[in-house]
Design an enzyme around this catalytic site. Structure first.
Site, short mmCIF file in Angstrom:
data_model
loop_
_atom_site.label_atom_id
_atom_site.label_comp_id
_atom_site.label_asym_id
_atom_site.label_seq_id
_atom_site.Cartn_x
_atom_site.Cartn_y
_atom_site.Cartn_z
CD GLU A 40 -1.61 -5.58 1.79
OE1 GLU A 40 -0.75 -4.84 2.20
OE2 GLU A 40 -1.80 -5.58 0.60
CG ASP A 90 1.18 -8.86 5.22
OD1 ASP A 90 2.16 -8.92 4.03
OD2 ASP A 90 0.61 -7.11 4.50
CB SER A 99 2.39 -7.30 -0.44
OG SER A 99 1.80 -5.84 -1.14
#
EC number: 3.4.14.10
Length: 602
Positions: free
Chosen positions: A312, A316, A523
């Protein structure tokens, strides 16, 4: 990336009174240092208050929150850091200012508050300070300010004293799925005289931690396609920065104010953004930006292990930089879960994710103009007093000119059996928090191109804690009128509705440990929108204006600047969930951003 995702009031109606004044409060009396008084005899109180006249603040009853199990009783001498959230004397004024400065039709639009002005508004009244000081002194303690405004106070004390002060019984609880162990209580109370002065105490009944909220990575199977194909030919199944730039019309924009711009990514325990992977990603997918890097800020003991890249974290930072470079990006690595050691001289895990990060950010003199965060809880697992206090902290960031974006979650209208935890065991759609907070901009997910459609895991629904804010009243009412009786009784028709926006959420090409993986989830959607908001900030900053700040009033007044998603649904809880339709819907919000249109209205 899958994310596991008060009793509050809706934001006040916007008052259009143009005159604004600030009235400084008296200085706070909290000690700047943590003090543990060794007073053996309690101080007498001038009004002979009954500090043992308790009123319950929050309780889960006899039911341990889902996913947790009792581990053991702590040693009475185990030290914990008790954090008190004090009632802000002028919080309604903060909401009032935020309503005006975020309304594009108001003369104060974009006139954000300074850090000092926000602190004046959220500071507790001197009567509150005196009352809490009196209570602490009665038990032999003096608090330490945990925030510049004095609205958060910390006391280090043994569990046995915390139990006496809160009429609580602490236990050590284990979360097998994450292997996390925390110190919490199933209920706590406050003396009657403190009601109206203390909004929340932690750690108490909120069981969430970074570990327990985090789910496994949503890795998708690779698809064998021509890597040299021109976007968006391959973008139906494989997303790259070029796909997103083409889809959302940012490809031909040249930034002019990067020295005044900024973007922040909120990371969490054991998720580290890897610099080598970023360079591999940029070299392959954004060669013009090869060499661009980011700053890591460690919060509350957060790490930066470059040998342990996080799926993640890499997702990001690779996509915020891939879309916004050369805007300076900061990755906030927030720690806060020390190894569990049942030792009376070692603080156990008393840290709570939102407060640790938010108390740090609000104390900074300069903060990023956009934040993106990709985690959360089922709203019903978050105590209402805690949710309300955290939501108000997000309002502080918006008041200072920052746009705060959250993923909407990856379980449609709810995952699992969707049973309520209020003792009635009813099946009900499960909204997510902080996605349901009215002071954040929540981002759902889409898939495919020409046209984009809602992805079936896109989190969306209606809050059971927060009322519907004025800025979305028209859009949501229109949807509800069209919905009719579908899903009646399964959701709160008067609640804050989300998501607000959407973006692609499947097939993101992410470099992890030097290799390319395909990653999906909202996400991915939130950092995508964050990168585009950073570009819109550049539009404003380059013409001498302020940052966008809290986005929602602006975007709901300019729904035509988004690509309306009119097909797809977000099933869950044994139902088909909601269906995307013309206009706003609780699957994709207002739709996906069209930068070319948005730059004309910001």
């Amino acid at each position: 990336m899958r994310v596991a995702y008060c009793q509050g009031t809706s934001p006040p109606r916007i008052n259009t009174t143009p005159h604004i004044s600030f009235h400084p409060l008296l200085p706070m009396a909290w000690s700047p240092f943590l003090l543990l008084s060794l007073v053996s005899l309690a101080f007498s109180t001038p009004l002979n208050r009954r500090w043992d006249d308790f009123v319950e603040k929050h309780s889960w009853g006899a039911t341990i929150p889902k996913g947790w199990q009792f581990h053991s009783s702590p040693s009475p001498d185990t030290l914990i850091d008790l954090r008190l959230g004090l009632k802000s004397a002028r919080i309604d004024e903060l909401f009032h200012h935020l309503g005006q400065t975020s309304d594009p039709d108001h003369e104060r639009y974009g006139n954000h508050l300074s850090k000092e002005q926000v602190e004046e508004l959220v500071a507790p009244h001197t009567d509150t300070v005196s009352m809490v000081e009196e209570w602490l002194a009665h038990h032999g303690y003096q608090g330490s300010a945990a925030s510049p405004a004095g609205d958060w106070v910390t006391i280090r004390l043994p569990v046995k004293d915390a139990e006496r002060m809160l009429n609580a019984e602490y236990g050590l609880y284990h979360h097998p799925a994450s292997k996390d162990t925390v110190l919490r209580t199933l209920s706590y109370s406050l003396p009657r005289d403190l009601l109206g002065h203390v909004d929340v105490v932690s750690p108490t009944t909120y069981f969430g931690t970074f570990k327990s909220m985090r789910a496994t990575s949503f890795l998708m199977p690779e698809v064998d396609l021509d890597p040299d194909a021109v976007p968006p030919t391959t973008c139906n199944t494989r997303i790259t920065p070029d796909c997103l730039k083409t889809l959302y019309n940012t490809a031909n924009y040249t930034q002019q104010a990067t020295n005044r711009n900024s973007l922040g990514v909120a990371g969490y325990l054991n998720e580290f953004a890897n610099r080598a992977d970023l360079q591999t990603f940029l070299t392959r997918f954004v060669p013009a930006r090869a060499g661009t890097t980011f700053t890591t800020v460690r919060v509350n003991g957060g790490g930066d292990d470059q040998n342990d890249p996080g799926v993640e974290a890499n997702l990001d930072i690779q996509y915020t930089i891939g879309l916004s470079a050369p805007v300076p990006n900061t990755y906030y690595s927030t720690g806060g879960s020390p190894p569990f050691k049942p030792d009376s001289q070692t603080s156990t895990n008393t840290n709570e994710p939102y407060l640790d990060w938010l108390n740090f950010i609000t104390s900074q003199s300069s903060i990023p103009l956009v934040f993106t965060t990709s985690y959360g809880d089922d709203e019903q697992t978050v105590p209402p007093d805690y949710a309300n206090s955290v939501c108000n902290l997000f309002a502080q960031l918006g008041s200072r000119g920052s746009s705060v974006l959250f993923s909407s979650g990856d379980f449609g209208v709810g995952g699992g059996d969707c049973r309520t935890n209020d003792g009635q065991n009813r099946v009900q759609f499960q909204p997510a928090f902080p996605a349901s907070c009215p002071f954040v901009t929540t981002v759902g997910g889409t898939t495919r191109t020409n046209p984009e459609v809602a992805v079936d895991f896109s989190g969306g629904g209606f809050s059971n804690y927060f009322g519907r804010p004025d800025y979305q009243s028209t859009a949501v009412t229109t949807f509800l009128n069209a919905l009719g009786t579908t899903n009646n009784g399964l959701f709160n028709k008067t609640g804050r509705a989300y998501p607000d926006l959407a973006a692609q959420g499947t097939g993101f090409q992410v470099i992890i440990g030097g290799s390319t993986s395909s990653v999906g989830g909202t996400s991915a959607s939130s950092p995508t929108v964050a990168g585009i908001i950073a570009l819109l900030n550049d539009v404003r900053l380059s013409s001498g204006r302020s940052s966008l700040g809290f986005l929602n009033p602006l975007i709901y007044k300019n729904g035509g600047a988004f690509n309306d998603i009119t097909s797809g649904s977000n099933p869950g809880c044994g139902t088909n969930g909601f269906t995307a339709r013309t206009g706003w819907d609780p699957v994709t919000g207002l739709g996906t951003p069209d930068f070319a249109k948005l730059r004309l209205v910001v």
